[in-house]
Scaffold this motif. Sequence first.
Motif, PDB file in Angstrom:
ATOM      1  N   SER A 167       4.588  -1.266   5.055  1.00 51.36           N
ATOM      2  CA  SER A 167       3.666  -0.209   4.628  1.00 51.36           C
ATOM      3  C   SER A 167       4.412   0.860   3.842  1.00 51.36           C
ATOM      4  O   SER A 167       3.887   1.408   2.863  1.00 51.36           O
ATOM      5  CB  SER A 167       2.947   0.401   5.838  1.00 51.36           C
ATOM      6  N   MET A 168       5.647   1.159   4.235  1.00 49.40           N
ATOM      7  CA  MET A 168       6.461   2.113   3.487  1.00 49.40           C
ATOM      8  C   MET A 168       6.792   1.571   2.099  1.00 49.40           C
ATOM      9  O   MET A 168       6.793   2.307   1.104  1.00 49.40           O
ATOM     10  CB  MET A 168       7.748   2.420   4.250  1.00 49.40           C
ATOM     11  N   GLY A 169       7.051   0.262   2.023  1.00 49.26           N
ATOM     12  CA  GLY A 169       7.317  -0.350   0.737  1.00 49.26           C
ATOM     13  C   GLY A 169       6.136  -0.257  -0.200  1.00 49.26           C
ATOM     14  O   GLY A 169       6.283   0.017  -1.398  1.00 49.26           O
ATOM     15  N   VAL A 170       4.937  -0.461   0.334  1.00 48.24           N
ATOM     16  CA  VAL A 170       3.719  -0.352  -0.470  1.00 48.24           C
ATOM     17  C   VAL A 170       3.539   1.079  -0.969  1.00 48.24           C
ATOM     18  O   VAL A 170       3.250   1.311  -2.150  1.00 48.24           O
ATOM     19  CB  VAL A 170       2.488  -0.798   0.352  1.00 48.24           C
ATOM     20  N   ALA A 171       3.708   2.055  -0.078  1.00 50.47           N
ATOM     21  CA  ALA A 171       3.563   3.461  -0.477  1.00 50.47           C
ATOM     22  C   ALA A 171       4.601   3.838  -1.524  1.00 50.47           C
ATOM     23  O   ALA A 171       4.295   4.520  -2.514  1.00 50.47           O
ATOM     24  CB  ALA A 171       3.688   4.369   0.752  1.00 50.47           C
ATOM     25  N   ASP A 172       5.842   3.389  -1.325  1.00 54.85           N
ATOM     26  CA  ASP A 172       6.920   3.695  -2.265  1.00 54.85           C
ATOM     27  C   ASP A 172       6.645   3.057  -3.629  1.00 54.85           C
ATOM     28  O   ASP A 172       6.835   3.683  -4.677  1.00 54.85           O
ATOM     29  CB  ASP A 172       8.239   3.185  -1.698  1.00 54.85           C
ATOM     30  N   LEU A 173       6.160   1.825  -3.621  1.00 53.44           N
ATOM     31  CA  LEU A 173       5.881   1.118  -4.874  1.00 53.44           C
ATOM     32  C   LEU A 173       4.743   1.774  -5.649  1.00 53.44           C
ATOM     33  O   LEU A 173       4.863   2.008  -6.861  1.00 53.44           O
ATOM     34  CB  LEU A 173       5.540  -0.342  -4.577  1.00 53.44           C
ATOM     35  N   LEU A 174       3.652   2.090  -4.986  1.00 52.53           N
ATOM     36  CA  LEU A 174       2.536   2.675  -5.723  1.00 52.53           C
ATOM     37  C   LEU A 174       2.881   4.078  -6.201  1.00 52.53           C
ATOM     38  O   LEU A 174       2.450   4.500  -7.280  1.00 52.53           O
ATOM     39  CB  LEU A 174       1.266   2.698  -4.873  1.00 52.53           C
ATOM     40  N   HIS A 175       3.683   4.795  -5.434  1.00 57.57           N
ATOM     41  CA  HIS A 175       4.153   6.104  -5.892  1.00 57.57           C
ATOM     42  C   HIS A 175       5.000   5.939  -7.152  1.00 57.57           C
ATOM     43  O   HIS A 175       4.862   6.705  -8.112  1.00 57.57           O
ATOM     44  CB  HIS A 175       4.970   6.780  -4.791  1.00 57.57           C
ATOM     45  N   TYR A 176       5.863   4.932  -7.178  1.00 60.93           N
ATOM     46  CA  TYR A 176       6.681   4.654  -8.368  1.00 60.93           C
ATOM     47  C   TYR A 176       5.786   4.337  -9.562  1.00 60.93           C
ATOM     48  O   TYR A 176       5.977   4.872 -10.657  1.00 60.93           O
ATOM     49  CB  TYR A 176       7.613   3.484  -8.081  1.00 60.93           C
ATOM     50  N   LEU A 177       4.807   3.478  -9.357  1.00 53.83           N
ATOM     51  CA  LEU A 177       3.915   3.108 -10.456  1.00 53.83           C
ATOM     52  C   LEU A 177       3.110   4.307 -10.943  1.00 53.83           C
ATOM     53  O   LEU A 177       2.855   4.461 -12.143  1.00 53.83           O
ATOM     54  CB  LEU A 177       2.970   1.989 -10.006  1.00 53.83           C
ATOM     55  N   PHE A 178       2.732   5.158 -10.007  1.00 54.72           N
ATOM     56  CA  PHE A 178       1.955   6.347 -10.359  1.00 54.72           C
ATOM     57  C   PHE A 178       2.795   7.333 -11.161  1.00 54.72           C
ATOM     58  O   PHE A 178       2.374   7.851 -12.197  1.00 54.72           O
ATOM     59  CB  PHE A 178       1.419   7.002  -9.094  1.00 54.72           C
TER      60      PHE A 178
END
Length: 220
Positions: A167-178
Amino acid sequence: MNRYPIDYQTFKETPFMGVAIELANNNPNSICQIAISYISEKTTLKGLVWNVKPPTNDFSLSTPRGITAETVCDALPFYKVWDEHIAKIMNWNILAAHYCNLTMRAIIDSYEQDFDSGRVFPANDIIVYDTYIASKSALFGLSDYTLKTILSHIGSDIDISSTLNRSMGVADLLHYLFVKNSVLVGYPKIMAYTANRHCFRQWVDCIDDDYGLQGDPCLG
């Protein structure tokens, strides 16, 4: 709970939460663990994890990962975990998941698994971003688009072997994309998928033959 759409110019907290699940077995209503993560103050990654007691004694899928019937024997059923814990901490009505079709199907089925109860998951109140689709739209030329490969590509060192870390990986990834790609603004297809399972069929033009087939979807 704050509502989508967002004023992107003024928000102080990342307006979405990454979600990851563990299934006890291949039945989508068998969630035995769920984790929620988010970026605080735009820099700090935070997460919470809950054990869940599913309506089964078959833990064939989760046992190799250390989650057994004994592990969750004192845990709440999924609908109580969601209503009493998760729903209360959602700052916005937005979730993010890798292969969100599979994740949201499990969340909905686990919430509604006792059909005699008349419980209905509040799917139409939630927006879900899919980091698989978002990454394929913004990051080109990767060997595959599993969560592990994408995180390595963007320089994230998160070990996704646990539900919480996924779940942290998902949050980190979408934050990066954003932040890096403005993906939530620049790619309209990704902006407004509702969690409602009846809307999944609308995604056919966005989902290729590899969707959810690159290894265990729980591991992404």
